[in-house]
Design a protein around this motif. Structure first.
Motif, PDB file in Angstrom:
ATOM      1  N   LEU A  25       1.005  -1.109   0.154  1.00 60.18           N
ATOM      2  CA  LEU A  25       0.027   0.094   0.202  1.00 60.18           C
ATOM      3  C   LEU A  25       0.869   1.294   0.052  1.00 60.18           C
ATOM      4  CD1 LEU A  25      -2.838  -0.942   2.606  1.00 60.18           C
ATOM      5  CD2 LEU A  25      -2.559  -1.509   0.180  1.00 60.18           C
ATOM      6  N   ASP A  26       1.927   1.169  -0.174  1.00 54.13           N
ATOM      7  CA  ASP A  26       3.131   2.145  -0.203  1.00 54.13           C
ATOM      8  C   ASP A  26       3.004   2.749  -1.433  1.00 54.13           C
ATOM      9  OD1 ASP A  26       4.948   4.070   0.200  1.00 54.13           O
ATOM     10  OD2 ASP A  26       6.447   2.796   1.157  1.00 54.13           O
ATOM     11  N   TYR A  27       2.753   3.994  -1.627  1.00 55.42           N
ATOM     12  CA  TYR A  27       2.726   4.707  -2.879  1.00 55.42           C
ATOM     13  C   TYR A  27       3.992   5.145  -3.528  1.00 55.42           C
ATOM     14  CZ  TYR A  27      -2.473   5.934  -2.442  1.00 55.42           C
ATOM     15  OH  TYR A  27      -3.811   5.743  -2.465  1.00 55.42           O
TER      16      TYR A  27
ATOM     17  N   ASN B  36      -6.255  -6.838  -9.556  1.00 57.43           N
ATOM     18  CA  ASN B  36      -5.279  -7.521 -10.053  1.00 57.43           C
ATOM     19  C   ASN B  36      -4.009  -6.548 -10.456  1.00 57.43           C
ATOM     20  OD1 ASN B  36      -6.731 -10.073 -10.149  1.00 57.43           O
ATOM     21  ND2 ASN B  36      -7.532  -9.716 -12.283  1.00 57.43           N
ATOM     22  N   ASN B  37      -4.458  -5.161 -10.312  1.00 55.74           N
ATOM     23  CA  ASN B  37      -3.558  -4.166 -10.654  1.00 55.74           C
ATOM     24  C   ASN B  37      -2.926  -3.880  -9.035  1.00 55.74           C
ATOM     25  OD1 ASN B  37      -2.396  -1.366 -10.693  1.00 55.74           O
ATOM     26  ND2 ASN B  37      -3.080  -1.459 -12.701  1.00 55.74           N
ATOM     27  N   PRO B  38      -1.756  -4.035  -8.881  1.00 55.54           N
ATOM     28  CA  PRO B  38      -1.454  -3.639  -7.404  1.00 55.54           C
ATOM     29  C   PRO B  38      -1.408  -2.115  -7.065  1.00 55.54           C
ATOM     30  CG  PRO B  38       0.320  -5.249  -8.369  1.00 55.54           C
ATOM     31  CD  PRO B  38      -0.786  -4.641  -9.594  1.00 55.54           C
ATOM     32  N   LEU B  39      -1.299  -1.230  -7.918  1.00 54.47           N
ATOM     33  CA  LEU B  39      -1.369   0.004  -7.628  1.00 54.47           C
ATOM     34  C   LEU B  39      -2.964   0.404  -7.521  1.00 54.47           C
ATOM     35  CD1 LEU B  39      -0.654   3.188  -7.390  1.00 54.47           C
ATOM     36  CD2 LEU B  39      -0.295   3.142  -9.738  1.00 54.47           C
ATOM     37  N   MET B  40      -3.950   0.052  -8.278  1.00 53.37           N
ATOM     38  CA  MET B  40      -5.234   0.206  -8.166  1.00 53.37           C
ATOM     39  C   MET B  40      -5.711  -0.496  -6.910  1.00 53.37           C
ATOM     40  SD  MET B  40      -7.765   1.760 -10.026  1.00 53.37           S
ATOM     41  CE  MET B  40      -7.403   1.785 -11.575  1.00 53.37           C
TER      42      MET B  40
ATOM     43  N   ALA C 268      -3.914  -0.848  -4.377  1.00 53.69           N
ATOM     44  CA  ALA C 268      -3.403   0.217  -3.091  1.00 53.69           C
ATOM     45  C   ALA C 268      -4.282   1.145  -2.773  1.00 53.69           C
ATOM     46  CB  ALA C 268      -2.121   0.483  -3.241  1.00 53.69           C
ATOM     47  N   VAL C 269      -4.694   1.947  -4.026  1.00 54.85           N
ATOM     48  CA  VAL C 269      -5.492   2.875  -3.659  1.00 54.85           C
ATOM     49  C   VAL C 269      -6.984   2.639  -3.386  1.00 54.85           C
ATOM     50  CG1 VAL C 269      -6.804   5.047  -5.275  1.00 54.85           C
ATOM     51  CG2 VAL C 269      -4.218   4.296  -5.780  1.00 54.85           C
ATOM     52  N   MET C 270      -7.575   1.571  -3.817  1.00 56.57           N
ATOM     53  CA  MET C 270      -8.964   1.020  -3.546  1.00 56.57           C
ATOM     54  C   MET C 270      -8.755   0.718  -1.912  1.00 56.57           C
ATOM     55  SD  MET C 270     -11.107  -2.125  -4.865  1.00 56.57           S
ATOM     56  CE  MET C 270      -9.872  -3.473  -4.380  1.00 56.57           C
ATOM     57  N   THR C 271      -7.796   0.067  -1.583  1.00 56.17           N
ATOM     58  CA  THR C 271      -7.744  -0.478   0.078  1.00 56.17           C
ATOM     59  C   THR C 271      -7.616   0.741   0.936  1.00 56.17           C
ATOM     60  OG1 THR C 271      -6.674  -2.528  -0.752  1.00 56.17           O
ATOM     61  CG2 THR C 271      -6.612  -1.922   1.464  1.00 56.17           C
ATOM     62  N   ARG C 272      -6.567   1.786   0.535  1.00 57.50           N
ATOM     63  CA  ARG C 272      -6.395   2.934   1.417  1.00 57.50           C
ATOM     64  C   ARG C 272      -7.673   3.772   1.483  1.00 57.50           C
ATOM     65  NH1 ARG C 272      -0.329   5.091   0.717  1.00 57.50           N
ATOM     66  NH2 ARG C 272      -1.425   6.721   1.446  1.00 57.50           N
ATOM     67  N   ALA C 273      -8.206   3.829   0.388  1.00 60.32           N
ATOM     68  CA  ALA C 273      -9.648   4.599   0.475  1.00 60.32           C
ATOM     69  C   ALA C 273     -10.580   3.893   1.338  1.00 60.32           C
ATOM     70  CB  ALA C 273     -10.168   4.676  -1.126  1.00 60.32           C
ATOM     71  N   ARG C 274     -10.736   2.562   1.234  1.00 60.81           N
ATOM     72  CA  ARG C 274     -11.787   1.870   2.037  1.00 60.81           C
ATOM     73  C   ARG C 274     -11.308   1.896   3.517  1.00 60.81           C
ATOM     74  NH1 ARG C 274     -13.404  -3.272  -2.090  1.00 60.81           N
ATOM     75  NH2 ARG C 274     -14.578  -1.866  -3.417  1.00 60.81           N
ATOM     76  N   GLN C 275     -10.010   2.043   3.885  1.00 65.19           N
ATOM     77  CA  GLN C 275      -9.559   2.023   4.972  1.00 65.19           C
ATOM     78  C   GLN C 275     -10.190   3.501   5.859  1.00 65.19           C
ATOM     79  OE1 GLN C 275      -5.329   1.250   4.641  1.00 65.19           O
ATOM     80  NE2 GLN C 275      -5.637  -0.828   5.230  1.00 65.19           N
ATOM     81  N   ARG C 276     -10.357   4.342   4.947  1.00 64.52           N
ATOM     82  CA  ARG C 276     -10.855   5.740   5.352  1.00 64.52           C
ATOM     83  C   ARG C 276     -12.234   5.432   6.090  1.00 64.52           C
ATOM     84  NH1 ARG C 276     -11.247   8.730   0.775  1.00 64.52           N
ATOM     85  NH2 ARG C 276     -12.537  10.141   2.146  1.00 64.52           N
ATOM     86  N   HIS C 277     -12.934   4.563   5.429  1.00 65.77           N
ATOM     87  CA  HIS C 277     -14.436   4.393   5.819  1.00 65.77           C
ATOM     88  C   HIS C 277     -14.667   3.067   6.748  1.00 65.77           C
ATOM     89  CE1 HIS C 277     -14.938   7.496   2.731  1.00 65.77           C
ATOM     90  NE2 HIS C 277     -14.555   6.637   2.075  1.00 65.77           N
ATOM     91  N   TYR C 278     -13.722   2.197   6.590  1.00 70.31           N
ATOM     92  CA  TYR C 278     -13.989   0.933   7.456  1.00 70.31           C
ATOM     93  C   TYR C 278     -12.786   0.649   8.646  1.00 70.31           C
ATOM     94  CZ  TYR C 278     -17.175  -0.125   3.519  1.00 70.31           C
ATOM     95  OH  TYR C 278     -18.200   0.052   2.687  1.00 70.31           O
TER      96      TYR C 278
END
Length: 329
Positions: A12-14, A163-167, A169-179
Motif C-alpha cells: 500500500l506504499d505509494y 489485479n493491478n497492485p497500484l489500483m 493500493a488506492v482502493m484499499t487505502r480509500a476503503r480504510q478511511r471508511h472501514y
C-alpha cells in the motif's frame, strides 16, 4: 520439492509505484480524482453517458445482461426487457463515477440527501454481542452505499483484491478511511476474529464462485449456485445475519440505505433452506430498483448438472468451472 503458492501481500506504499510502468494507472486515477470533484448531477449525467457507450460498444456484457434480464423477468415484454438492459448499463455507468467519489471525496457531504432506513435493526443486533454479518448484493452503488452507511455506524469489509497492485493500493487505502479493517476475501479466520470482537462485517454473497461449497438455491426462480459459507460463518460465530441494501433515487439526487431485521433462526442446519432465504432477501431488494444491479455478471454460469445447456452461449463456456470461490465486495 513443491512449495505452496502464497498470496502476495498488499503493498500500500505509494512510493513503490513511481516507475514509468505505473504511469498509465496514475493517469487513470488522476482522471477519476478530477471527475469525482464535479457536481453530483454532472457526475450522474456523465456516468449515464459512459453506460450508454458501454451498452453500444461491449457486446459481450450486453449479451450477458440480456440473458440475465430475460431469465429473471419473464413477465416483462421484449421491449421492456430491452429498456431494462439499457437502464442497467446507465446505472452501472453512474456507479463507476461514484467509485471515484467514494474513494477521493468525503461521502459525509452527501448525508443531507441520504435517508437511512432501519438503523435501529443494526443497533439491536449489535446488542447481542456476537457481531453482525451484513449481507448485501452487487448493486451499482457498491462503494457509495458502504461509505454512506459507515457515516452512522462502524463496520469492516471483505474485498477481492484488484489485479493491478497500484489500483488495489488506492482502493484499499480509500476503503480504510471508511472501514475499520479491510479483510481479504479468503480470510475466514480474520472474519471470525472480527465477529468475535462484536464487529459488523460487510459480506457479499451473490456471485457465481464455481461448484465448490455451494447448493443450488432458487434466485428469481432459477436454481442458482449459492455459497454455503454464510451458514458456516453464522454457525461458528453465532453472529446475526443482516440484509443490507443501498440505491440511488430515480427522480431526485439522493440515496437510500436500508438495514433490515436480522434473519430469525439462522442458520437452520439446512444449507439449501439457508441459501434460499439469503437469495430471497437479495432478490427482494433488487426488485426495488432492478436496473441498479450488476446484471453484467454471469450469475447463472454454473448449472446444476454439468451437461445442462449453457445460458450464455459463446460467452459462457466456462459454466462447469471448478475454480475456488472468492467473495467479492
Amino acid at each position: 520439492m513443491k512449495h505452496k503458492h502464497r498470496k502476495q501481500e498488499r503493498d500500500l506504499d505509494y512510493s513503490h509505484y513511481l516507475h514509468p510502468r505505473w504511469w498509465p494507472t496514475w493517469l487513470g486515477l488522476g482522471m477519476m480524482w478530477l471527475l469525482a470533484h464535479l457536481p453530483l448531477r454532472w457526475q450522474w449525467g456523465l456516468g449515464k453517458l459512459i453506460g450508454e457507450m458501454a451498452w453500444r460498444c461491449i457486446p459481450k456484457r450486453r449479451h450477458i445482461t440480456e440473458v440475465n434480464i430475460r431469465l429473471c423477468f419473464p413477465e416483462l415484454s421484449e421491449p421492456e426487457q430491452k429498456r431494462l438492459v439499457r437502464k442497467s448499463f446507465h446505472a452501472n455507468g453512474i456507479g463507476m463515477m461514484e467509485i471515484g467519489l467514494a474513494w477521493f471525496r468525503d461521502p459525509g457531504v452527501l448525508m443531507d440527501i441520504t435517508t437511512v432506513h432501519g438503523l435501529e435493526h443494526h443497533e439491536q443486533a449489535l446488542a447481542r454481542g456476537k457481531g453482525i454479518l451484513l449481507i448485501g448484493g452487487h448493486y451499482s452503488t457498491l462503494d457509495m452505499g458502504g461509505c454512506l452507511a459507515t457515516q452512522l455506524m462502524e463496520a469492516d469489509v471483505m474485498q477481492r483484491d484488484h489485479n493491478n497492485p497500484l489500483m488495489n493500493a488506492v482502493m484499499t487505502r480509500a476503503r480504510q478511511r471508511h472501514y475499520g479493517v479491510v479483510l481479504d476475501s479468503k480470510d475466514l479466520r480474520g472474519l471470525l476474529k472480527r465477529l468475535k470482537m462484536n464487529r459488523t462485517v460487510w459480506y457479499a454473497t451473490d456471485q457465481d464462485y464455481g461448484r465448490k461449497g455451494i447448493v443450488f438455491a432458487p434466485f428469481f426462480n432459477i436454481p442458482t449456485g449459492s455459497i454455503t459459507a454464510t451458514s458456516r460463518i453464522a454457525e461458528r460465530s453465532g453472529c446475526a445475519v443482516m440484509p443490507f441494501s443501498h440505491f440511488r433515487r430515480e427522480n431526485s439526487l439522493g440515496y437510500d440505505v436500508y438495514f433490515h431485521p436480522a434473519l430469525d433462526d439462522f442458520p437452520t442446519g439446512d444449507d439449501l433452506e439457508d441459501a434460499t432465504r439469503v437469495n430471497q432477501t437479495i432478490e427482494q431488494e433488487i426488485r426495488r430498483h432492478p436496473d441498479q444491479y450488476l446484471w453484467m455478471h454471469r450469475r447463472f454460469k454454473t448449472r446444476p448438472n454439468q451437461d445442462d445447456p449453457d445460458f450464455y452461449g459463446k460467452y459462457g463456456k466456462t459454466g462447469g468451472s471448478q475454480k475456488k470461490h472468492t467473495h467479492h465486495d
